[in-house]
Design a protein around this motif. Structure first.
Motif, PDB file in Angstrom:
ATOM      1  N   GLY A  14      61.700  39.503  57.415  1.00  0.00           N
ATOM      2  CA  GLY A  14      63.158  39.268  57.365  1.00  0.00           C
ATOM      3  C   GLY A  14      63.249  38.646  55.838  1.00  0.00           C
ATOM      4  N   PHE A  15      62.304  37.670  55.397  1.00  0.00           N
ATOM      5  CA  PHE A  15      62.579  37.189  53.953  1.00  0.00           C
ATOM      6  C   PHE A  15      62.562  38.440  52.821  1.00  0.00           C
ATOM      7  N   ARG A  16      61.570  39.243  53.079  1.00  0.00           N
ATOM      8  CA  ARG A  16      61.496  40.303  52.206  1.00  0.00           C
ATOM      9  C   ARG A  16      62.733  41.162  52.175  1.00  0.00           C
ATOM     10  N   GLU A  17      63.268  41.237  53.539  1.00  0.00           N
ATOM     11  CA  GLU A  17      64.394  42.297  53.474  1.00  0.00           C
ATOM     12  C   GLU A  17      65.636  41.643  52.902  1.00  0.00           C
ATOM     13  N   ALA A  18      65.668  40.150  53.139  1.00  0.00           N
ATOM     14  CA  ALA A  18      66.971  39.522  52.526  1.00  0.00           C
ATOM     15  C   ALA A  18      66.900  39.515  50.966  1.00  0.00           C
ATOM     16  N   GLU A  19      65.693  39.325  50.559  1.00  0.00           N
ATOM     17  CA  GLU A  19      65.467  39.303  49.122  1.00  0.00           C
ATOM     18  C   GLU A  19      65.805  40.655  48.381  1.00  0.00           C
ATOM     19  N   ALA A  20      65.333  41.799  49.200  1.00  0.00           N
ATOM     20  CA  ALA A  20      65.474  42.994  48.690  1.00  0.00           C
ATOM     21  C   ALA A  20      67.253  43.319  48.570  1.00  0.00           C
ATOM     22  N   GLU A  21      67.854  42.843  49.803  1.00  0.00           N
ATOM     23  CA  GLU A  21      69.317  43.107  49.802  1.00  0.00           C
ATOM     24  C   GLU A  21      69.926  42.235  48.636  1.00  0.00           C
ATOM     25  N   TRP A  22      69.776  40.880  48.576  1.00  0.00           N
ATOM     26  CA  TRP A  22      70.230  40.113  47.260  1.00  0.00           C
ATOM     27  C   TRP A  22      69.901  40.796  46.070  1.00  0.00           C
ATOM     28  N   ARG A  23      68.718  41.202  45.779  1.00  0.00           N
ATOM     29  CA  ARG A  23      68.502  41.976  44.619  1.00  0.00           C
ATOM     30  C   ARG A  23      69.503  43.002  44.247  1.00  0.00           C
ATOM     31  N   ALA A  24      69.634  43.947  45.347  1.00  0.00           N
ATOM     32  CA  ALA A  24      70.513  45.126  45.370  1.00  0.00           C
ATOM     33  C   ALA A  24      72.060  44.681  45.103  1.00  0.00           C
ATOM     34  N   GLU A  25      72.641  43.529  45.758  1.00  0.00           N
ATOM     35  CA  GLU A  25      73.836  43.120  45.689  1.00  0.00           C
ATOM     36  C   GLU A  25      74.061  42.471  44.168  1.00  0.00           C
ATOM     37  N   ARG A  26      72.915  41.761  43.386  1.00  0.00           N
ATOM     38  CA  ARG A  26      72.987  41.481  42.151  1.00  0.00           C
ATOM     39  C   ARG A  26      72.937  42.360  41.376  1.00  0.00           C
TER      40      ARG A  26
END
Length: 197
Positions: free
Chosen positions: A79-91
């Motif tokens: 879940g943390f990896r997915e959230a981080e990947a999503e945050w990076r994509a949004e950034r």
């Protein structure tokens, strides 16, 4: 003489938090309830016992047999990896959007500079500072300059040297310098964002 129940073996063909071979629907349902406690920030065997209306000993045995804690840790890590990947994509998208806005603003500024009257040194420095600060923030460059070596005298503000130099220019030369600066900024931003500048 009773034997202890065998511990669950995790299958290689599925995620650890998925239902495993040999894990009944009922046992898996209890594990899912344990996982849900993590969503509320309080996952523990004690809270699982309360929620499942079982004794702490029963929950501890289930957790040990079905590897609840290691499976829940794997679930949380995913879940943390997915959230981080999503945050990076949004950034990345936000940076791309900001770059477009900055390019458009710089282009508009270059066009408007031709219509402006002569700028004072203070107006020029403010305009330059705002434009460069936005560019630095966007591209991750430092926004503060700690010290500079150059033509200024010890104790003299570098900005005042630039202002004095700019003040000596004729209004036409000031305008030409600003237009040139805006155009160079536009080309740099275009090149940095993958344009053919």
């Amino acid at each position: 003489m009773s034997t202890a129940p065998t511990r669950l073996s995790l299958a290689d063909d599925r995620e650890p938090w998925a239902q495993q071979p040999g894990e009944t629907e009922k046992a898996y349902g209890k594990f899912l309830k344990f996982l849900e406690l993590g969503l509320h920030g309080g996952r523990s065997l004690t809270k699982a016992a309360e929620m499942l209306t079982l004794s702490y000993g029963q929950v501890r045995n289930l957790a040990s047999r079905y590897l609840w804690e290691s499976r829940a840790s794997a679930y949380d890590a995913q879940g943390f990896r997915e959230a981080e990947a999503e945050w990076r994509a949004e950034r990345r998208q936000a940076l791309a959007d900001d770059a477009k806005i900055l390019r458009a603003a710089t282009g508009k500024l270059a066009a408007e500079l031709q219509r402006l009257g002569p700028l004072s040194p203070d107006q020029f420095l403010r305009l330059l500072d705002i434009t460069m600060r936005h560019r630095r923030v966007l591209y991750g460059d430092p926004t503060e300059i700690i010290s500079l070596a150059g033509e200024s005298q010890p104790g003299q503000d570098v900005g005042s040297v630039v202002a004095q130099t700019f003040a000596k220019l004729s209004p036409e030369n000031r305008r030409a310098q600003l237009i040139d600066l805006a155009e160079r900024l536009r080309r740099r931003q275009e090149a940095a964002s993958g344009g053919d500048g």
